[in-house]
Design a protein around this motif. Sequence first.
Motif: not given
Length: 469
Positions: A143, A176, A178, A258-259, A278, A281
Amino acid sequence: DGSGGIPNATVAVGSAQTSSGADGSYTLSVPAADRTVVRVEASGFAENLRLARVTAGQTTPLTVQLVRAGVAQTVSRASGGTVTLPNSTASLILPANGLLPQTGGTPATDVTVSLTPITVAGTTNEMPGDFTTATGGGIARIESFGALLVDIRDTNNATYGLAPGSTATIRIPVSTRSSTIPPTIPLYYLDLATGRWVEDGQATLGGSASDRFYEGVVSRIAYWNADLVMETIVVSGCVRNDAGQPVDGALVESEGIDYSGSSQVFTAPDGSFQIPIRKNGKATIAALVNGQLTNTVTAGPSGTNVTVQDCLTTTTSTGLSIKLTWGASPADVDSHLFIPNGDHVFFGAKGALAALPFASLDVDDTTSFGPEVVTITQLMQGTYTYAVHNFSGTFTPALTESPTRVELNQNGQITVFTPPPGEGTKPWWEVFTIVVDAQCQVSVTPVNTWLDQAPTASPAGTPAFCTVN
């Protein structure tokens, strides 16, 4: 305006190479292989590297997206110095007498240093490689929290690397999807021969808010990436064509919501697939079959393996897909497709793929980055209008600074649209129109206009559909 193909790009696989045509298309004959490394370079753009599975006797479609190269700066090789990218936290500190030509020969007095950040928060398609690294236990998914290409050349276009024993200090802007930014992170460089990322060193988080960066010491000039190895789960599903038959060998791709990461697998003869995402994720999943995209679905978050209930289904040969992505702010940006018969596809009326209007908002996002995906499975004659609405109504940053991009996919050919100047506080960006004439010929026209209110919808009418080619 809409950015289509890049002419005169060099496309290389090993020693075989060719140049792209005026429309950016290319054809290159290479040996069959499950993992073919394709390198692409063009003047004014950063090099990209993608992976493809080449099957004997078949044509493998591969679209490679290039990022415009960052501003270049001249540096004395003898004295070294600090190179910074304007309006960015990207930087490189070079040692005195620390650079040598990679192919040998007499070093130049001055060299040109170019830094190009990759905004993986906006799209993973511009990241070289395939988000994998080799570990002691095999191949792992990674990631990204930001990537930067460092390119150093002299006036003869010879590339430079660090001399033995020399190091440089690099700053990679954080990028990112995240919400959790680790204080320290491993650094990886791209192995151009394998297309995989190789761990080498560590970086520390610095800066604040939107000006965060990872800083670390590196021993080579390369593509650098701040990454974490992902713990993954498996999403199982299947791919069918529009006749309901299983599709063998379809390319299935996941992309984190979300990543910042993606993965690719191919379907088995029965159309089934198992693709990693993920753990805990959320990701989008879509497939590409002979240049045709399927609809897009979401999977996760989940701590255990999951199954997509309905098979991904290819569009007809006239189908289209539109993907909208943006940055952390504005938080909520919406896709709107106005249909020739007067229908309107958006978050309040998501449409349908197997019935009128044969267009659907497959993926809706309300919490930054996107993606939002609209799929059209069957075209009507008339004019479609696609627009983006800044639903949040915030303009610090606005869509032009976010960054925002729209990707239109027509049979595997991708056209990228980015917002034009003049946004001010206008919340609507009318991006393009799609005109389908009486002979079902399709033409796309960039509009790129800012509006105070939504574009005018087409009047209600009886649709006339294009037949499948």
